[in-house]
Design a protein around this motif. Structure first.
Motif, mmCIF file in Angstrom:
data_model
loop_
_atom_site.group_PDB
_atom_site.id
_atom_site.type_symbol
_atom_site.label_atom_id
_atom_site.label_comp_id
_atom_site.label_asym_id
_atom_site.label_seq_id
_atom_site.Cartn_x
_atom_site.Cartn_y
_atom_site.Cartn_z
ATOM 1 N N MET A 47 0.853 -1.187 0.000
ATOM 2 C CA MET A 47 0.000 0.000 0.000
ATOM 3 C C MET A 47 0.889 1.236 0.000
ATOM 4 S SD MET A 47 -2.700 1.209 2.919
ATOM 5 C CE MET A 47 -3.532 2.779 2.824
ATOM 6 N N ASP A 48 0.539 2.204 -0.834
ATOM 7 C CA ASP A 48 1.301 3.442 -0.925
ATOM 8 C C ASP A 48 0.365 4.645 -0.816
ATOM 9 O OD1 ASP A 48 4.110 2.537 -1.586
ATOM 10 O OD2 ASP A 48 2.994 1.533 -3.170
ATOM 11 N N VAL A 49 0.683 5.544 0.102
ATOM 12 C CA VAL A 49 -0.056 6.789 0.281
ATOM 13 C C VAL A 49 0.932 7.931 0.118
ATOM 14 C CG1 VAL A 49 -1.363 8.208 1.921
ATOM 15 C CG2 VAL A 49 -1.717 5.730 1.855
ATOM 16 N N SER A 50 0.571 8.919 -0.693
ATOM 17 C CA SER A 50 1.484 10.049 -0.901
ATOM 18 C C SER A 50 0.695 11.347 -1.049
ATOM 19 C CB SER A 50 2.353 9.834 -2.144
ATOM 20 O OG SER A 50 1.576 9.674 -3.302
ATOM 21 N N GLY A 51 1.201 12.413 -0.434
ATOM 22 C CA GLY A 51 0.627 13.746 -0.559
ATOM 23 C C GLY A 51 -0.833 13.848 -0.180
ATOM 24 N N LEU A 52 -1.277 13.017 0.772
ATOM 25 C CA LEU A 52 -2.708 12.952 1.103
ATOM 26 C C LEU A 52 -3.086 14.063 2.081
ATOM 27 C CD1 LEU A 52 -5.269 11.266 0.588
ATOM 28 C CD2 LEU A 52 -4.711 9.979 2.660
ATOM 29 N N SER A 53 -4.021 14.905 1.669
ATOM 30 C CA SER A 53 -4.537 15.980 2.512
ATOM 31 C C SER A 53 -6.061 15.955 2.458
ATOM 32 C CB SER A 53 -4.033 17.348 2.049
ATOM 33 O OG SER A 53 -2.620 17.441 2.155
#
Length: 250
Positions: free
Chosen positions: A1-7
């Motif tokens: 699982m990859d999460v990036s730049g989540l706002s």
């Protein structure tokens, strides 16, 4: 699982700010944060209860926006709030979940028996859920989340309200899943003792990731011997930085 730049924001309130991390198969990762840190918001975005407008979420190659069905099929979820139908039996709750994931009748029956056996509730398969204790209901929710054999398991404050024995069973069982089935686990909690030195940790505070990595490394970077001390150091530093920036702005 990859999460990036989540706002993510709720009106003027920023709930998450530029959150990023990765989970590999077999990882037991603790998402550690106080109540209100943004843990439940993060889970809601990953599970598509909320739609993310900023950032990217991919579940083992499946982008949550472009391939939502495949991404959701790869994950099992135990939410903080109970979601079982109290008037159905244990087996009926699991069978309904299996049907949502497209399991055939024979495959569903096999997987239901396997998971109930693993959580020690095979003899309660025909019991209505309302007749179970809180700890037993949590075990049923875990078994249900695993019926379709997901690659990723998400648990949001899963031990809240449980007695010591039920809490220990849940932690040990999920840790065993990581080892035996090479499953990636994201375990959200505000309880520091649920992250031992063999776990990875993501310290989330006021919507931001303050540090992440194996517990000993996070403690070492903070210059302290324990995760508890590291958490205190990181959150106090963060609070001081925000106050300084607010003062400079004024």
């Amino acid at each position: 699982m990859d999460v990036s730049g989540l706002s993510h924001a709720f009106g003027p309130r920023q709930a998450l700010r530029d959150v990023g991390f990765s989970l590999a198969p077999g990882d037991f990762t603790v998402l550690l944060g106080l109540n209100g840190a943004g843990k439940t918001t993060l889970f809601a975005l990953v599970t598509r209860l909320y739609h993310s407008r900023q950032g990217r979420i991919a579940v083992f190659g499946h982008d949550i926006r472009r391939q939502p069905s495949a991404a959701l099929a790869a994950m099992g979820v135990v939410f903080q709030q109970p979601t079982l139908d109290l008037d159905l039996t244990v087996r009926q709750n699991l069978a309904y979940h299996a049907s949502l994931h497209g399991l055939s009748g024979s495959r569903a029956r096999l997987r239901i028996e396997e998971e109930l056996e693993r959580v020690g509730l095979a003899d309660r398969r025909d019991t209505r859920v309302r007749q179970l204790s809180g700890g037993q209901r949590r075990r049923v929710e875990l078994a249900r989340a695993l019926v379709h054999d997901p690659a990723l398991l998400l648990l949001d404050e899963p031990t809240v309200g449980l007695d010591i024995e039920s809490r220990r069973f849940l932690i040990d069982h999920v840790r065993h899943l990581c080892r035996s089935r090479d499953m990636a686990v994201l375990w959200a909690t505000h309880l520091i003792d649920e992250a031992d030195d063999t776990a990875k940790v993501i310290v989330l505070h006021q919507g931001q990731v303050l540090d992440q990595g194996p517990v000993p490394q996070v403690a070492a970077r903070a210059g302290v011997p324990t995760l508890r001390a590291a958490f205190d150091t990181l959150t106090h530093q963060h609070q001081g930085t925000r106050q300084h920036q607010g003062g400079a702005a004024r």
